[in-house]
Design a protein around this motif. Structure first.
Motif, PDB file in Angstrom:
ATOM      1  N   GLU A  29      -8.287   2.651  -0.401  1.00 30.96           N
ATOM      2  CA  GLU A  29      -6.887   2.248  -0.535  1.00 30.96           C
ATOM      3  C   GLU A  29      -6.777   0.947  -1.330  1.00 30.96           C
ATOM      4  O   GLU A  29      -5.908   0.791  -2.194  1.00 30.96           O
ATOM      5  CB  GLU A  29      -6.254   2.059   0.847  1.00 30.96           C
ATOM      6  N   SER A  85      -5.383   0.870  -5.210  1.00 30.37           N
ATOM      7  CA  SER A  85      -4.126   0.124  -5.340  1.00 30.37           C
ATOM      8  C   SER A  85      -4.270  -1.016  -6.350  1.00 30.37           C
ATOM      9  O   SER A  85      -3.365  -1.266  -7.156  1.00 30.37           O
ATOM     10  CB  SER A  85      -3.698  -0.438  -3.981  1.00 30.37           C
ATOM     11  N   VAL A  89      -0.400   6.491  -4.339  1.00 31.50           N
ATOM     12  CA  VAL A  89      -1.327   5.945  -5.323  1.00 31.50           C
ATOM     13  C   VAL A  89      -2.745   6.476  -5.113  1.00 31.50           C
ATOM     14  O   VAL A  89      -3.478   6.736  -6.075  1.00 31.50           O
ATOM     15  CB  VAL A  89      -1.321   4.403  -5.269  1.00 31.50           C
ATOM     16  N   ILE A 136       0.838  -1.193   0.000  1.00 34.91           N
ATOM     17  CA  ILE A 136       0.000   0.000   0.000  1.00 34.91           C
ATOM     18  C   ILE A 136       0.879   1.251   0.000  1.00 34.91           C
ATOM     19  O   ILE A 136       1.638   1.509   0.934  1.00 34.91           O
ATOM     20  CB  ILE A 136      -0.939   0.017   1.225  1.00 34.91           C
TER      21      ILE A 136
END
Length: 469
Positions: free
Chosen positions: A134, A138, A90, A86
């Motif tokens: 997230e 990702s 991004v 993570i």
């Protein structure tokens, strides 16, 4: 060559979802009011839409788009155990856009930390159960070849393949975007397709999940690091909304788009899919309300309590008769359905109201002999102007041919047959040839019979001989 074969196989796999005719749809009206602005309920066993409300109205999907995100990932990732770390860079832009658009409260909270390393499979569970920005961002970045925009292109290409004509995706997270929209009907198409993708149903209907990759530095007790599905209809401890038989699939809350849910429920071997979109977030007093959940409960209860499979047309029913020529006896044959036709039907409406006289015969009449079970035509069943299905009609019994009628018919039709026309032409030509031969013979005979004038031979004498005489 491998890429070409892969493309061909992909098209073949998509055929059932692209070319298959639309499921029978009968919009039966529910007695209870559905508060959500758009809704659709589908029986998954028969692929029949039994009720809908504004199913073609464009709405903001919110994290419902994670269903498409998951489909693209599952179809393009060969190894789901591959790990991704993570990286806040991004998804930082997603946070910034949320604050810019005054919808930071739309960001789902998830126990996922910067620097965590998880498998693709883990991130799919995280996204589908918690709507983690997230996780979705990702995954999109990774599968899109370090390009989220490329991943979004893949999402829209897939939507086009599935016939989602009223859908446009702008991001894989479901965060606010005025240009991201879909309809309840399009989401039904997507979800039904997604359920056919290996592992999707398993992931999207799991109630709680413990990541397989430990991240001890940030999550000291791996066994307590658990994600729970946001659909509380699956939670036995929730007294208000727990629904026996409910499973997944995705919830979505958006300040500008209200509350959405796509979920399934099963009971007594019957399976239904419900899509509810744009239910209000709060009431007039500002209190949080969950009409999308109560709407889903109403729809499931209504379906389970009032719908069952009923025989609409028995295979013994005589639905019409077709004229038969040259028959030995009755000059018609009765027709019946080739197979029994059953349909998922609402018990408040009598099946006798279904129109069963719209018959299309393959021919205006049929010539004997007719064999039992021979195809004769088809009947289209309709209710309230909507086509429920089409059933092939076959002969109830044999019909023998009358020899006398057949011979008379044959004699009558012989003069119109090609054989007769050909024989007549050949006969005419032969007659003409015969006449010409006769005329020629007569002329020859006539000339041979005419008398010939005699010619006498006189010796030729020269002048000298003549004088001497």
């Amino acid at each position: 060559m491998k890429k070409f074969l892969s493309a061909v196989l992909s098209v073949i796999l998509l055929v059932p979802f692209i070319s298959t005719p639309k499921a029978n749809a009968i919009n039966f009206a529910m007695k209870d009011t559905v508060t959500s602005e758009a809704a659709i309920l589908i029986n998954l066993d028969s692929n029949v839409e039994i009720t809908e409300k504004n199913a073609d109205t464009k709405e903001m999907p919110g994290p419902l788009v994670n269903i498409m995100t998951a489909v693209i990932c599952l179809e393009n990732c060969k190894d789901l155990t591959e790990t991704i770390t993570i990286d806040p860079e991004v998804y930082q832009s997603v946070y910034e856009d949320a604050y810019t658009n005054d919808c930071a409260e739309d960001i789902p909270l998830c126990d996922l930390c910067d620097g965590d390393t998880l498998s693709i499979s883990d991130l799919l569970y995280c996204m589908m159960l918690t709507s983690s920005v997230e996780a979705s961002q990702s995954l999109a970045y990774h599968v899109g070849g370090d390009s989220v925009s490329k991943f979004v292109e893949m999402m829209n290409e897939k939507a086009k393949e599935l016939g989602m004509t009223s859908t446009n995706f702008t991001n894989p997270t479901g965060m606010y975007s005025k240009d991201q929209y879909t309809t309840a009907r399009d989401m039904a198409k997507l979800t039904q397709y997604a359920l056919s993708v290996p592992l999707f149903e398993t992931i999207s209907t799991t109630f709680s999940y413990n990541p397989t990759v430990p991240n001890i530095e940030r999550h000291e007790n791996q066994n307590e690091w658990i994600w729970t599905h946001s659909n509380i209809m699956m939670d036995p401890e929730n007294e208000d909304f727990y629904y026996i038989g409910a499973k997944g699939i995705k919830t979505a809350n958006l300040k500008a788009g209200g509350r959405n849910i796509i979920t399934m429920a099963s009971r007594d071997g019957n399976n239904y899919l419900a899509i509810l979109m744009k239910a209000p977030l709060s009431d007039a007093d500002g209190n949080s309300v969950y009409y999308h959940l109560s709407d889903a409960t109403k729809m499931f209860d209504w379906a389970f309590n009032h719908f069952s499979y009923q025989v609409v047309l028995a295979n013994t029913a005589e639905v019409g008769e077709l004229p038969v020529t040259l028959a030995d006896g009755n000059n018609y044959v009765l027709a019946k359905p080739e197979k029994e036709f059953s349909l998922l039907w609402y018990d408040d409406i009598d099946t006798s109201l279904i129109k069963k006289d719209n018959i299309t015969w393959y021919k205006d009449s049929i010539q004997a002999p007719v064999k039992k079970g021979e195809p004769l035509g088809e009947v289209t069943l309709e209710y309230s102007g909507e086509v429920l299905g089409t059933v092939k009609l076959v002969a109830v019994s044999d019909v023998d041919r009358s020899t006398l009628k057949y011979n008379i018919e044959a004699a009558t039709r012989f003069k119109d047959s090609e054989w007769f026309k050909t024989a007549f032409k050949i006969s005419g030509i032969l007659c003409l040839v015969y006449i010409l031969l006769c005329l020629y013979s007569w002329l020859v005979f006539k000339n041979k019979g005419r008398p010939v004038k005699p010619k006498y031979a006189v010796p030729k004498m020269d002048k000298k001989s003549k004088k001497n005489k």
